[in-house]
Design a protein around this motif. Structure first.
Motif, PDB file in Angstrom:
ATOM      1  N   LYS A  12       0.833  -1.210   0.000  1.00 31.70           N
ATOM      2  CA  LYS A  12       0.000   0.000   0.000  1.00 31.70           C
ATOM      3  C   LYS A  12       0.867   1.259   0.000  1.00 31.70           C
ATOM      4  O   LYS A  12       0.614   2.202  -0.763  1.00 31.70           O
ATOM      5  CB  LYS A  12      -0.906  -0.002   1.227  1.00 31.70           C
ATOM      6  N   PHE A  21       0.558   7.208  -8.700  1.00 32.10           N
ATOM      7  CA  PHE A  21      -0.467   7.584  -7.728  1.00 32.10           C
ATOM      8  C   PHE A  21      -0.376   9.065  -7.396  1.00 32.10           C
ATOM      9  O   PHE A  21      -1.397   9.763  -7.325  1.00 32.10           O
ATOM     10  CB  PHE A  21      -0.357   6.752  -6.448  1.00 32.10           C
ATOM     11  N   HIS A  28      -6.324  15.179  -9.348  1.00 34.93           N
ATOM     12  CA  HIS A  28      -7.619  15.205  -8.674  1.00 34.93           C
ATOM     13  C   HIS A  28      -7.768  16.485  -7.843  1.00 34.93           C
ATOM     14  O   HIS A  28      -8.827  17.129  -7.866  1.00 34.93           O
ATOM     15  CB  HIS A  28      -7.771  13.970  -7.793  1.00 34.93           C
TER      16      HIS A  28
ATOM     17  N   ASN B 100      -7.073  -6.524  -0.459  1.00 34.34           N
ATOM     18  CA  ASN B 100      -7.471  -5.521  -1.453  1.00 34.34           C
ATOM     19  C   ASN B 100      -7.930  -4.227  -0.788  1.00 34.34           C
ATOM     20  O   ASN B 100      -7.679  -3.135  -1.300  1.00 34.34           O
ATOM     21  CB  ASN B 100      -8.580  -6.068  -2.356  1.00 34.34           C
ATOM     22  N   ILE B 102      -6.842  -3.033   2.042  1.00 29.32           N
ATOM     23  CA  ILE B 102      -5.635  -2.324   2.484  1.00 29.32           C
ATOM     24  C   ILE B 102      -4.952  -1.635   1.308  1.00 29.32           C
ATOM     25  O   ILE B 102      -4.650  -0.446   1.356  1.00 29.32           O
ATOM     26  CB  ILE B 102      -4.643  -3.298   3.181  1.00 29.32           C
ATOM     27  N   ILE B 103      -4.732  -2.403   0.240  1.00 31.42           N
ATOM     28  CA  ILE B 103      -3.977  -1.875  -0.905  1.00 31.42           C
ATOM     29  C   ILE B 103      -4.656  -0.658  -1.530  1.00 31.42           C
ATOM     30  O   ILE B 103      -3.995   0.271  -1.981  1.00 31.42           O
ATOM     31  CB  ILE B 103      -3.788  -2.967  -1.979  1.00 31.42           C
ATOM     32  N   THR B 104      -5.987  -0.684  -1.586  1.00 34.83           N
ATOM     33  CA  THR B 104      -6.687   0.393  -2.284  1.00 34.83           C
ATOM     34  C   THR B 104      -7.045   1.564  -1.362  1.00 34.83           C
ATOM     35  O   THR B 104      -7.745   2.481  -1.786  1.00 34.83           O
ATOM     36  CB  THR B 104      -7.950  -0.138  -3.000  1.00 34.83           C
ATOM     37  N   GLU B 105      -6.536   1.547  -0.116  1.00 36.07           N
ATOM     38  CA  GLU B 105      -6.781   2.685   0.781  1.00 36.07           C
ATOM     39  C   GLU B 105      -6.329   4.025   0.182  1.00 36.07           C
ATOM     40  O   GLU B 105      -7.037   5.024   0.327  1.00 36.07           O
ATOM     41  CB  GLU B 105      -6.077   2.458   2.137  1.00 36.07           C
ATOM     42  N   PRO B 106      -5.163   4.075  -0.476  1.00 40.51           N
ATOM     43  CA  PRO B 106      -4.758   5.372  -1.051  1.00 40.51           C
ATOM     44  C   PRO B 106      -5.802   5.906  -2.053  1.00 40.51           C
ATOM     45  O   PRO B 106      -6.036   7.108  -2.111  1.00 40.51           O
ATOM     46  CB  PRO B 106      -3.434   5.050  -1.762  1.00 40.51           C
ATOM     47  N   LEU B 107      -6.422   5.007  -2.805  1.00 40.12           N
ATOM     48  CA  LEU B 107      -7.438   5.453  -3.762  1.00 40.12           C
ATOM     49  C   LEU B 107      -8.678   5.963  -3.044  1.00 40.12           C
ATOM     50  O   LEU B 107      -9.330   6.906  -3.496  1.00 40.12           O
ATOM     51  CB  LEU B 107      -7.805   4.317  -4.715  1.00 40.12           C
ATOM     52  N   GLU B 109      -8.659   7.539  -0.333  1.00 38.66           N
ATOM     53  CA  GLU B 109      -8.373   8.902   0.114  1.00 38.66           C
ATOM     54  C   GLU B 109      -8.721   9.904  -0.976  1.00 38.66           C
ATOM     55  O   GLU B 109      -9.108  11.031  -0.687  1.00 38.66           O
ATOM     56  CB  GLU B 109      -6.894   9.034   0.492  1.00 38.66           C
ATOM     57  N   ILE B 110      -8.568   9.482  -2.224  1.00 37.52           N
ATOM     58  CA  ILE B 110      -8.930  10.376  -3.331  1.00 37.52           C
ATOM     59  C   ILE B 110     -10.435  10.359  -3.585  1.00 37.52           C
ATOM     60  O   ILE B 110     -11.085  11.392  -3.651  1.00 37.52           O
ATOM     61  CB  ILE B 110      -8.187   9.978  -4.635  1.00 37.52           C
ATOM     62  N   TYR B 111     -10.981   9.171  -3.738  1.00 36.66           N
ATOM     63  CA  TYR B 111     -12.364   9.067  -4.231  1.00 36.66           C
ATOM     64  C   TYR B 111     -13.402   8.878  -3.139  1.00 36.66           C
ATOM     65  O   TYR B 111     -14.591   8.889  -3.410  1.00 36.66           O
ATOM     66  CB  TYR B 111     -12.471   7.909  -5.230  1.00 36.66           C
TER      67      TYR B 111
END
Ligand SMILES: [Ca+2]
Ligand SMILES: [Ca+2]
Lengths: 116, 116
Positions: A12, A21, A28, B100, B102-107, B109-111
């Motif tokens: 992550k 990223f 964004h 998944n 955990i890994i997509t936490e940064p996304l 934060e955006i969306y």
């Protein structure tokens, strides 16, 4: 599971620190601060969502709706920030797809790859 | 991308070395060697796939088909190896879902998270 969670956290962080990223994040933010770009993108996303929901419900999309979506897509593509954002999203989506492919390799060894 | 790939590889290895994955792998091998269990499971999977494809094509599933699927499910659940395999698959699926997330936490934060 502790080891797995550690490794997922490390992945992550690597994702959050990747150029791709950071570029997405920056674009964004720029759009959030640009009232016109934000409105254009929101409208486009809303329309996409509506068409997606129709498709999922098995509702036929009319030729007019498909044309409208295509026109809106061409319109947002003209906007520099939005087209860059969409490109960045596409790149991230490829990266996450690649990551998922790597992670699920052990399962492929059991079940075979989807193509097999 | 090199760092990302390294971290994805490390996570893959942690998954392959987890008790949960090894248990799934062992159960799968045992079923492969058990002609009756293998046939039962293959039949059940085939039926599931057919019903899934119908649903995806928007074809209504008849009450008879739903009953047949339920009966087959209850039947395979009686088989010790198969019910253990399904439990192990469920566990792996939770683990991969958690990874998944955990890994997509940064996304997120955006969306924003899907719930927002
Ligand atoms: Ca880089
Ligand atoms: Ca363990």
């Amino acid at each position: 599971m502790a080891q797995l969670q550690d490794k997922a956290q490390e992945l992550k962080l690597a994702l959050a620190e990747s150029d791709e990223f950071k570029s997405l994040q920056s674009l964004h933010s720029q759009i959030e601060e640009d009232e016109i770009a934000k409105k254009m993108l929101d409208n486009f996303r809303q329309l996409q969502l509506e068409l997606q929901q129709k498709q999922m419900q098995g509702v036929q999309i009319s030729e007019e709706e498909a044309q409208q979506a295509q026109q809106q897509f061409e319109l947002v593509q003209q906007h520099d920030l939005i087209s860059k954002l969409m490109e960045a999203e596409q790149q991230l989506s490829v990266i996450i797809g690649d990551i998922n492919k790597i992670i699920t390799e052990p399962l492929e060894e059991i079940y075979g790859s989807p193509e097999q």
